[in-house]
Write an enzyme that holds these catalytic residues in place. Structure first.
Site, short mmCIF file in Angstrom:
data_model
loop_
_atom_site.label_atom_id
_atom_site.label_comp_id
_atom_site.label_asym_id
_atom_site.label_seq_id
_atom_site.Cartn_x
_atom_site.Cartn_y
_atom_site.Cartn_z
N SER A 168 -0.76 18.48 -29.36
CA SER A 168 0.58 18.08 -29.80
C SER A 168 0.60 16.89 -30.75
CB SER A 168 1.44 17.73 -28.58
OG SER A 168 0.85 16.68 -27.83
N TYR A 169 -0.54 16.19 -30.92
CA TYR A 169 -0.56 15.03 -31.81
C TYR A 169 -0.56 15.51 -33.26
CZ TYR A 169 -2.35 12.42 -27.71
OH TYR A 169 -2.53 11.87 -26.46
N SER A 170 0.37 15.15 -34.15
CA SER A 170 1.49 14.27 -33.88
C SER A 170 2.78 14.97 -34.26
CB SER A 170 1.32 12.97 -34.66
OG SER A 170 0.99 13.30 -36.03
N GLY A 212 -0.90 19.26 -33.98
CA GLY A 212 -2.25 19.69 -34.33
C GLY A 212 -2.88 18.93 -35.47
N GLU A 213 -2.12 17.98 -36.07
CA GLU A 213 -2.66 17.22 -37.21
C GLU A 213 -3.89 16.42 -36.81
OE1 GLU A 213 1.34 18.48 -38.13
OE2 GLU A 213 0.58 17.34 -36.41
#
Length: 315
Positions: free
Chosen positions: A53-55, A64-65
Site C-alpha cells: 500500500s505504500y504510498s 505499490g510505489e
C-alpha cells in the site's frame, strides 16, 4: 562488522535496524531512495521493510510505489540474495483484505513490482477479524509451499487472534508466523507490552517495531514550544510535545545521549532494541544524511542503569 540477528525461528539473519521503505515514492523520489538504500547496505544493512500500500495516500499515487522503487534498485544493483525484503498485504486499494483469493493475488502483484520470485517475509498488514484465521493461514501456507514466500508474519493483530493463528498452524502443520510488527516505542509502550509481548516471547516470535521513533519525536527534533509542520508529523510527534511523559523521556534521552556522545535517536532505538523479543526496530530516512544516527544503534549497547532510567521516564 555488525553482527546480524536471527529473526525468530526463521533462517533469516538481519541487521539490527530495519530500513523503512514507507518514504520511497513519497518524500523520497527514486534517485534519493536509491541513495538511501546504497548508504544503508554499504553500512552493513540488509533488512528493508515495505508494504503493497505504500504510498497510496499520496495524491497521484495508486499504491505499490515503494515496492516498485525497491525492486528497481535491487535489480540494478544485482544484490537480491543479499537483501531481506519484507512486505505486507491487506491495505492496497486494489487488494484490500485478507481473503485467500486476495492474499494470493496481492502477493503476485507485489512480486511483479519487486521484480523477484520470492518475498522473504510476508506480513498481514492489518488483521481482518471477519476472515477466519484458517483461511488466512491456509492461503499464506500455499504461498510458502509454492516458493513465493519464505516466511510469514503479522502486524496490527490482537493477542487473541495471534494465539488462534499460531495454534492453527501448529495443529495443522502449516506455515507459522515467525515475527510480529507492533507499534512500539518509548512513548507508546502499551501498544505492545503486556499480552502481545508475552505471547510473542512464549511463541518464539521476533518483534520488528514500527513507529520506533514516534514519527520523529524521539529524534529530539521537536521540543516544547516548537511548531510541528505537516499533518502526519503533527499527529505523530506533535501529540507528545506537551505531555509530562514526553518531557521526561526527552530529558532522559538528552542526558544519556550527551554522556555517550551520541544522538538522541540512537539512544531511543537502543532502548527499543534492548527490549524482550525485539530484533530490529524499523526507522526510515528521507535522505542519506539522516541515516548515521539510525545505523549507530547497531553499535550502541545501553547499560542496565540507562535502560532502567529510560523505562522509568517513559512509564
Amino acid at each position: 562488522m555488525t553482527s546480524l540477528r536471527k529473526l525468530g525461528s526463521s533462517d533469516l539473519e538481519v541487521f539490527p535496524l530495519s530500513l523503512g521503505g514507507n518514504v520511497f515514492g513519497w518524500t523520497a523520489d527514486e534517485a534519493t531512495s536509491f541513495a538511501v538504500l546504497d548508504a544503508y547496505t554499504a553500512a552493513g544493512g540488509n533488512f528493508v521493510d515495505t508494504a503493497d500500500s505504500y504510498s497510496a495516500w499520496v495524491d497521484g499515487n495508486s499504491g505499490g510505489e515503494s515496492e516498485t522503487i525497491l525492486g528497481r534498485w535491487v535489480n540494478k544493483r544485482g544484490n537480491r540474495d543479499d537483501v531481506v525484503i519484507a512486505t505486507k498485504v491487506s491495505q492496497h486499494p486494489d487488494f484490500p483484505g485478507l481473503t485467500a483469493a486476495n492474499i494470493k493475488a496481492a502477493a503476485d502483484a507485489s512480486l511483479t513490482r519487486l521484480g523477484t520470485d520470492h518475498i522473504d517475509l510476508y506480513y498481514t498488514h492489518f488483521d481482518k477479524p471477519e476472515v477466519p484465521v484458517e483461511e488466512i493461514i491456509g492461503a499464506l501456507d500455499e504461498l510458502v509451499k509454492a516458493g513465493k514466500v519464505r516466511h510469514i508474519a503479522a502486524s496490527n493483530i490482537s493477542p487473541e487472534r495471534l494465539r488462534e493463528s499460531l495454534e492453527f498452524s501448529d495443529r495443522e502443520g502449516l506455515a507459522r508466523y515467525v515475527a510480529l510488527q507492533p507499534h512500539y516505542n518509548l512513548v507508546s509502550r502499551a501498544t505492545y507490552e503486556g499480552g502481545l509481548q508475552d505471547l510473542a516471547a512464549r511463541s518464539g516470535l521476533a518483534a520488528v517495531p514500527y513507529f520506533a521513533l514516534a514519527s520523529g519525536f524521539l529524534t529530539g527534533k521537536y521540543r516544547p514550544g516548537t511548531t510541528v509542520e505537516g499533518p502526519r508529523a503533527a499527529a505523530g510527534a506533535g501529540k507528545h510535545l506537551d505531555t509530562e511523559r514526553g518531557v521526561r523521556v526527552l530529558a532522559a534521552l538528552d542526558e544519556i545521549a550527551q554522556a555517550r556522545d551520541t544522538e538522541v535517536a540512537t539512544v531511543a532505538l537502543a532502548w527499543l532494541a534492548a527490549q524482550p523479543t525485539v530484533v530490529a526496530p524499523i526507522a526510515s530516512a528521507r535522505t542519506p544524511d539522516q541515516l548515521p544516527p539510525l545505523l549507530a544503534v547497531a553499535d550502541l549497547e545501553l547499560t542496565e542503569e540507562e535502560i532502567t532510567r529510560l523505562t522509568a521516564a517513559s512509564a
